[in-house]
Design an enzyme around this catalytic site. Structure first.
Site, PDB file in Angstrom:
ATOM      1  N   HIS A   1      52.754  21.699  24.865  1.00  4.73           N
ATOM      2  CA  HIS A   1      53.091  21.895  26.276  1.00  4.73           C
ATOM      3  C   HIS A   1      52.540  20.735  27.087  1.00  4.73           C
ATOM      4  O   HIS A   1      51.369  20.374  26.956  1.00  4.73           O
ATOM      5  CB  HIS A   1      52.515  23.196  26.827  1.00  4.73           C
ATOM      6  CG  HIS A   1      52.796  23.377  28.283  1.00  4.73           C
ATOM      7  ND1 HIS A   1      54.003  23.848  28.754  1.00  4.73           N
ATOM      8  CD2 HIS A   1      52.048  23.098  29.380  1.00  4.73           C
ATOM      9  CE1 HIS A   1      53.983  23.873  30.067  1.00  4.73           C
ATOM     10  NE2 HIS A   1      52.816  23.414  30.480  1.00  4.73           N
TER      11      HIS A   1
ATOM     12  N   ASP B   1      54.962  36.679  35.139  1.00  2.27           N
ATOM     13  CA  ASP B   1      54.698  35.279  35.484  1.00  2.27           C
ATOM     14  C   ASP B   1      55.876  34.673  36.240  1.00  2.27           C
ATOM     15  O   ASP B   1      55.685  33.927  37.201  1.00  2.27           O
ATOM     16  CB  ASP B   1      54.426  34.459  34.225  1.00  2.27           C
ATOM     17  CG  ASP B   1      54.303  32.979  34.550  1.00  2.27           C
ATOM     18  OD1 ASP B   1      53.343  32.613  35.242  1.00  2.27           O
ATOM     19  OD2 ASP B   1      55.185  32.208  34.141  1.00  2.27           O
TER      20      ASP B   1
ATOM     21  N   ARG C   1      54.069  31.792  44.173  1.00  2.00           N
ATOM     22  CA  ARG C   1      53.063  30.743  44.358  1.00  2.00           C
ATOM     23  C   ARG C   1      53.678  29.485  44.929  1.00  2.00           C
ATOM     24  O   ARG C   1      53.062  28.783  45.737  1.00  2.00           O
ATOM     25  CB  ARG C   1      52.385  30.422  43.020  1.00  2.00           C
ATOM     26  CG  ARG C   1      51.448  31.511  42.515  1.00  2.00           C
ATOM     27  CD  ARG C   1      51.083  31.301  41.055  1.00  2.00           C
ATOM     28  NE  ARG C   1      50.619  29.948  40.817  1.00  2.00           N
ATOM     29  CZ  ARG C   1      50.885  29.259  39.716  1.00  2.00           C
ATOM     30  NH1 ARG C   1      51.609  29.792  38.744  1.00  2.00           N
ATOM     31  NH2 ARG C   1      50.419  28.034  39.571  1.00  2.00           N
TER      32      ARG C   1
ATOM     33  N   SER D   1      49.536  31.174  33.794  1.00  2.00           N
ATOM     34  CA  SER D   1      50.995  31.031  33.801  1.00  2.00           C
ATOM     35  C   SER D   1      51.471  30.310  32.549  1.00  2.00           C
ATOM     36  O   SER D   1      52.372  30.774  31.840  1.00  2.00           O
ATOM     37  CB  SER D   1      51.437  30.261  35.053  1.00  2.00           C
ATOM     38  OG  SER D   1      52.827  29.987  35.027  1.00  2.00           O
TER      39      SER D   1
ATOM     40  N   LYS E   1      52.998  32.450  28.675  1.00  2.00           N
ATOM     41  CA  LYS E   1      54.297  32.175  28.037  1.00  2.00           C
ATOM     42  C   LYS E   1      54.106  31.604  26.640  1.00  2.00           C
ATOM     43  O   LYS E   1      54.842  31.966  25.706  1.00  2.00           O
ATOM     44  CB  LYS E   1      55.110  31.206  28.907  1.00  2.00           C
ATOM     45  CG  LYS E   1      55.537  31.790  30.246  1.00  2.00           C
ATOM     46  CD  LYS E   1      56.546  30.929  30.947  1.00  2.00           C
ATOM     47  CE  LYS E   1      55.959  29.651  31.493  1.00  2.00           C
ATOM     48  NZ  LYS E   1      55.137  29.838  32.707  1.00  2.00           N
TER      49      LYS E   1
END
Length: 440
Positions: free
Chosen positions: A98, A177, A184, A199, A203
């Site tokens: 990620h 989320d 947000r 967040s 995931k």
């Protein structure tokens, strides 16, 4: 006819807000309830906005963040790759990467097939770009025929047969989320590290990967502008991953300058294919290989040579199969922008700075990105760089080429680039490291 009254809720949203407002810790039960109630619509947007602001201002303990993450995972489905096998019948370990987002960050494209070469499956659930940061799905959708939406069964089948998949996350993963992320974005609470970490990790943990490498960007083109904040985020996410049983490490990497020589969609695919063919810009190759090494090590593979797999064509073979499996034509011509305009070097000397945020903003304004999630993007738009920091330049030489289908965008893109390039006498500034640190 009498109606059954609604069941009483165990908590009141205002009391939960007051707890965090007054700098006290939320209990596990409070966290479980408030996220479940928000997903069900019992807690209103304005109440969750107030709680998110209290979290931004007062922070969370590690226990609170871990519970918040677990509650978001529990709001939806959780994938399981433990029984995944390859065509040879052997169990495939899984590893994912990620990135916190940057400019010219096309690393996922060569990285996923590269790791798959060594028998490690890569379930890469990716997103679309917003603002100056590019989206992996937007880049891949510039390939004719390629589709981002896959069912869980299709994803599992492709991981078994090909070993790599890059696709959109299904709506079933961490729906709490998804709802909170949108809130947000419009309430000034995006920067809250507990909420960023939970967040991302909710995931990734729900995705079911066995190993995870986090590429946490630092610099002008990154979400985290300074190293201390990026380090705090990285350490928080690594701890969350390990608590959940996911072998997790993080790299802090430099995003003061765009990665590679392109920022856009089709032009980043083109550059990724160059890397898969054994060429491409040095920084893209370096980061791709380093992340591959980390992913493979986390998955238990220690005798691999990712750099050689780029040079000898094995990663390219997996790329072609990966693209074709999702309907894309790996041999098709990529879209090309209809219009172009050149930006020239302002002086003689050495290019010592090329601001990633300014380049990313220019690419966005040219049509490569979007201001809202529903906005379309231009496949061919973007910025092609002709020099990177450390290169010698002469006044009037091409520094970058701006690309778009709509030439009326050029003026605003050039406004974004004002002051982006700093040219100075040779030896004025040392080169910056691409990989700043490793956190495990």
């Amino acid at each position: 006819m009498s109606q059954t009254p609604p069941a009483a809720e165990p908590f009141d949203a205002v009391d939960v807000i007051r707890t965090k407002r007054d700098r006290r810790d939320l209990s596990d039960d409070q966290i479980d309830w408030v996220l479940d109630a928000y997903t069900r619509g019992i807690v209103a947007d304005e109440q969750m906005s107030s709680l998110a602001m209290a979290i931004l201002l007062n922070g969370m303990t590690h226990r609170e963040i871990a519970r918040w993450t677990a509650a978001m995972i529990a709001s939806g489905e959780r994938l399981d790759f433990s029984g995944l096998r390859g065509p040879d019948g052997r169990t495939r370990p899984t590893a994912d990467k990620h990135s916190t987002g940057g400019v010219g960050d096309k690393i996922t494209l060569p990285l996923a097939p590269l790791v798959a070469v060594f028998g490690v499956a890569v379930p890469q659930l990716s997103g679309r770009g917003l603002g100056h940061t590019g989206g992996t799905l937007d880049k891949l959708e510039s390939i004719p025929g390629w589709r981002a939406a896959l069912t869980n069964e299709q994803m599992m089948g492709q991981l078994s047969e090909v070993g790599a998949v890059v696709c959109a996350a299904g709506s079933g993963l961490a729906p709490a989320d998804k709802k909170l992320y949108a809130l947000r974005d419009v309430t000034g609470t995006v920067e809250a590290i507990p909420l960023i970490a939970s967040s991302i990790m909710s995931k990734k943990i729900a995705e079911g990967t066995g190993a995870l490498v986090l590429d946490v960007k630092v610099g002008s083109g990154a979400f985290m502008k300074d190293e201390a904040t990026a380090r705090e985020l990285a350490e928080t996410m690594v701890a969350l991953g390990k608590d959940a049983g996911v072998n997790t490490v993080a790299l802090l990497t430099n995003m003061a300058t765009p990665l590679g020589l392109t920022a856009g969609n089709a032009i980043e695919v083109e550059e990724s294919v160059e890397v898969l063919a054994g060429g491409g810009p040095e920084d893209v190759v370096e980061l791709t290989v380093r992340l591959a090494e980390e992913m493979l090590a986390c998955a238990g593979v220690h005798d691999a040579d990712p750099a050689q797999a780029l040079r000898d064509g094995r990663a390219m073979d997996v790329w072609r199969r990966m693209i074709a499996a999702q309907g894309g034509d790996p041999d098709a011509a990529l879209p090309v922008a209809k219009e172009s305009e050149t930006v020239y070097a302002p002086a003689d000397g050495v290019l010592v700075e090329l601001d990633a945020l300014k380049v990313g903003t220019a690419a966005w304004r040219l049509g490569a990105g979007r201001a809202r999630k529903e906005d379309p993007v231009q496949a061919g738009a973007g910025v092609r760089l002709h020099a990177k920091p450390g290169a010698s330049v002469r006044a009037g030489e091409p520094l970058m080429t701006l690309l778009t289908d709509t030439p009326e965008r050029f003026d605003r893109a050039k406004e974004a680039l004002e002051g982006a390039a700093l040219v100075a006498p040779a030896g004025s500034r040392p080169a910056q490291r691409l990989v700043i640190d490793r956190i495990a």
